[in-house]
Design an enzyme around this catalytic site. Structure first.
Site, PDB file in Angstrom:
ATOM      1  N   GLN A 251       3.567   3.917 -21.093  1.00  0.00           N
ATOM      2  CA  GLN A 251       3.626   4.875 -19.995  1.00  0.00           C
ATOM      3  C   GLN A 251       4.731   4.395 -19.064  1.00  0.00           C
ATOM      4  OE1 GLN A 251       1.486   7.567 -19.797  1.00  0.00           O
ATOM      5  NE2 GLN A 251       1.922   8.353 -17.749  1.00  0.00           N
TER       6      GLN A 251
ATOM      7  N   ASP B 284       6.495   9.995 -15.458  1.00  0.00           N
ATOM      8  CA  ASP B 284       5.099   9.565 -15.552  1.00  0.00           C
ATOM      9  C   ASP B 284       4.639  10.039 -16.918  1.00  0.00           C
ATOM     10  OD1 ASP B 284       2.583   8.664 -15.120  1.00  0.00           O
ATOM     11  OD2 ASP B 284       2.176   9.865 -13.338  1.00  0.00           O
TER      12      ASP B 284
ATOM     13  N   TYR C 169       4.096  -3.132 -11.033  1.00  0.00           N
ATOM     14  CA  TYR C 169       5.247  -2.349 -10.576  1.00  0.00           C
ATOM     15  C   TYR C 169       6.386  -3.349 -10.381  1.00  0.00           C
ATOM     16  CZ  TYR C 169       2.244   1.568  -8.928  1.00  0.00           C
ATOM     17  OH  TYR C 169       1.369   2.610  -8.810  1.00  0.00           O
TER      18      TYR C 169
ATOM     19  N   ASN D  92      -5.097   4.889 -18.250  1.00  0.00           N
ATOM     20  CA  ASN D  92      -4.534   6.237 -18.332  1.00  0.00           C
ATOM     21  C   ASN D  92      -5.658   7.295 -18.317  1.00  0.00           C
ATOM     22  OD1 ASN D  92      -2.561   8.334 -18.658  1.00  0.00           O
ATOM     23  ND2 ASN D  92      -1.228   6.822 -19.614  1.00  0.00           N
ATOM     24  N   ARG D  93      -5.351   8.499 -18.739  1.00  0.00           N
ATOM     25  CA  ARG D  93      -6.251   9.618 -18.472  1.00  0.00           C
ATOM     26  C   ARG D  93      -7.124  10.031 -19.657  1.00  0.00           C
ATOM     27  NH1 ARG D  93      -1.837   9.868 -15.601  1.00  0.00           N
ATOM     28  NH2 ARG D  93      -2.075  10.308 -13.388  1.00  0.00           N
TER      29      ARG D  93
ATOM     30  N   HIS E 189      -7.718   5.421 -15.480  1.00  0.00           N
ATOM     31  CA  HIS E 189      -7.765   3.959 -15.370  1.00  0.00           C
ATOM     32  C   HIS E 189      -9.182   3.391 -15.225  1.00  0.00           C
ATOM     33  CE1 HIS E 189      -3.516   4.033 -15.439  1.00  0.00           C
ATOM     34  NE2 HIS E 189      -3.270   4.191 -14.162  1.00  0.00           N
TER      35      HIS E 189
ATOM     36  N   HIS F  76      -0.623  -2.961 -15.044  1.00  0.00           N
ATOM     37  CA  HIS F  76      -0.011  -1.917 -14.220  1.00  0.00           C
ATOM     38  C   HIS F  76       1.006  -2.486 -13.223  1.00  0.00           C
ATOM     39  CE1 HIS F  76       0.333   1.938 -12.258  1.00  0.00           C
ATOM     40  NE2 HIS F  76      -0.594   2.467 -13.035  1.00  0.00           N
TER      41      HIS F  76
ATOM     42  N   GLU G 205       3.848   0.505 -18.786  1.00  0.00           N
ATOM     43  CA  GLU G 205       2.468   0.171 -19.136  1.00  0.00           C
ATOM     44  C   GLU G 205       2.310   0.375 -20.636  1.00  0.00           C
ATOM     45  OE1 GLU G 205      -0.031   2.746 -16.606  1.00  0.00           O
ATOM     46  OE2 GLU G 205       1.765   2.990 -15.415  1.00  0.00           O
TER      47      GLU G 205
HETATM   48  C1  GLA Z   1      -0.408   5.594 -13.839  1.00  0.00           C
HETATM   49  C2  GLA Z   1      -0.430   7.051 -13.937  1.00  0.00           C
HETATM   50  C3  GLA Z   1       0.227   7.668 -12.764  1.00  0.00           C
HETATM   51  C4  GLA Z   1      -0.396   7.170 -11.488  1.00  0.00           C
HETATM   52  C5  GLA Z   1      -0.352   5.673 -11.439  1.00  0.00           C
HETATM   53  C6  GLA Z   1      -1.051   5.159 -10.223  1.00  0.00           C
HETATM   54  O1  GLA Z   1       0.841   5.105 -14.080  1.00  0.00           O
HETATM   55  O2  GLA Z   1       0.133   7.532 -15.128  1.00  0.00           O
HETATM   56  O3  GLA Z   1       0.112   9.069 -12.815  1.00  0.00           O
HETATM   57  O4  GLA Z   1      -1.716   7.585 -11.411  1.00  0.00           O
HETATM   58  O5  GLA Z   1      -0.945   5.154 -12.598  1.00  0.00           O
HETATM   59  O6  GLA Z   1      -0.657   5.784  -9.052  1.00  0.00           O
END
Ligand code: GLA
Length: 373
Positions: free
Chosen positions: A309, A272, A205, A103-104, A129, A203, A337
């Protein structure tokens, strides 16, 4: 007659090869080579019910996950690329382990022990990430090990002091355990020799109708979270913790993902967002249930982490090459996540992501597959 005999021998061989492939156990083979010639391996884990997952040592990426539906029909429910070349061309963290800090981190900066650290800003003004070469892009060492009632793979990586700007040599172990109850159990652990932030997640999907079956907007989602962390428009939390009640983020009762997605003020539109999970962090508790109405597949998520997330593939735009030539479109998959909250290292009010030397980072998450009753 002789031809017939030869044919049946061939058929027998083909059948036994198939049986071999679907056999309970873990197998290993070469997947490819990195540009610097490092070998990438692929592990196939098959449980006693025939549920299969494939994992590569690049990023610990889960490339395939074959799960039965209500009629016992298997489908691959994880989005991914067709081969190593496609993964190396770039992809949005499909099935990968993300870290050192998933994450950020706002502006790619934090202060720890009185020292300021600067990380790569690889997502607008922010760090995402783990940076340019995060844990999703490194080669992990795989080891098959024995467990009762499960098939298990241990992945290990040693992240050097200073790698991607983070302090301390960090030894990370991630165990993927495919149980005979159709659970994918992930056990993360890590130790360091200097204080460092750490936040590991997976991560993957998912599209429970099958990875190439269109959008996930009709999946019903329940998230056991009464609160969430609102963000600014670069997806950095404001620091507030707000109730989901009365917002499109209220998943306390099962709700179709698409029901209120158009009410979200974000560009691109979609979820998100970090949910503040109910219950006690540190204890493994069920935090989400996702049901796909047509196939009847159900995925339950349990975790020891304080947050999740929830991301609905908003950035997928139909350009990303996927398995079998599929192009994944917006909302083609969703991620849950499990992790600490975004930008925790800069947020005093959030649970700490700092790992000290002598302490052990531990996180368990279980994705459990079944069918609606
Ligand atoms: C995470 C982030 C999203 C995006 C995805 C990858 O889930 O929170 O904003 O960056 O990864 O695309």
């Amino acid at each position: 007659m002789r031809n017939l005999l030869a044919l049946s021998v061939v058929a027998l061989f083909a059948l036994s090869a198939l049986a071999q492939e679907n056999k309970e156990g873990v197998t290993k083979k070469k997947y490819g080579n990195m540009p610097d010639a490092t070998q990438v391996d692929e592990y196939t884990l098959t449980n006693k019910n025939g549920m299969t997952m494939k994992v590569i040592t690049l990023g610990g990426i889960v490339t395939e996950m074959h799960v039965p539906d209500k009629d016992g029909k298997f489908a691959d429910v994880c989005l991914g690329c067709s081969n190593l070349a496609e993964y190396l061309e770039g992809h949005p963290y499909f099935g990968a382990i993300t870290g050192r800090v998933a994450n950020r981190i706002a502006k790619g900066k934090f202060t720890l022990g009185g020292k300021e650290y600067t990380l790569a800003t690889n997502n607008g003004p922010n760090h995402l990430h783990g940076g340019k070469i995060g844990f999703d892009k490194v080669i992990w060492t795989g080891t098959i090990y024995r467990t009762e009632g499960a098939q298990s793979l241990m992945l290990q990586y040693r992240s050097k002091d200073g790698e991607e700007g983070y302090p301390g040599n960090l030894s990370v172990t991630v165990r993927y355990i495919l149980t005979d109850k159709n659970e994918w159990r992930i056990e993360y652990s890590a130790t360091t020799d200097k204080a460092t932030p750490i936040n590991l997640t997976q991560h993957a999907y998912f599209n429970l109708a099958g990875h190439s079956s269109g959008t996930i907007l009709d999946h019903q989602v329940k998230i056991n979270a009464d609160k969430y962390t609102p963000t600014d428009d670069t997806l950095i939390p404001t620091g507030k913790i707000e109730p989901v009640k009365g917002t499109p983020n209220d998943f306390t009762t099962p709700t179709a993902i698409g029901k209120r997605i158009k009410d979200i003020k974000a560009d691109p539109q979609g979820y998100d967002l970090n949910f503040v999970l109910n219950g006690k962090a540190g204890e493994l508790r069920e935090i989400a249930v996702v049901t796909e109405p047509k196939s009847g597949r159900v995925m339950k998520v349990s975790t020891t982490e304080p947050g999740v997330q929830f991301y609905t593939g908003n950035f997928l735009d139909g350009k990303q090459k996927g398995k079998g030539g599929v192009k994944y479109s917006q909302y083609g998959g969703f991620c849950l996540e499990t992790q600490h909250y975004p930008d925790s290292i800069n947020q005093k009010g959030f649970p700490s992501v700092v790992l000290e030397p002598g302490k052990k980072y531990m996180h368990t998450t279980v994705y459990s597959f079944g069918v609606a009753k």
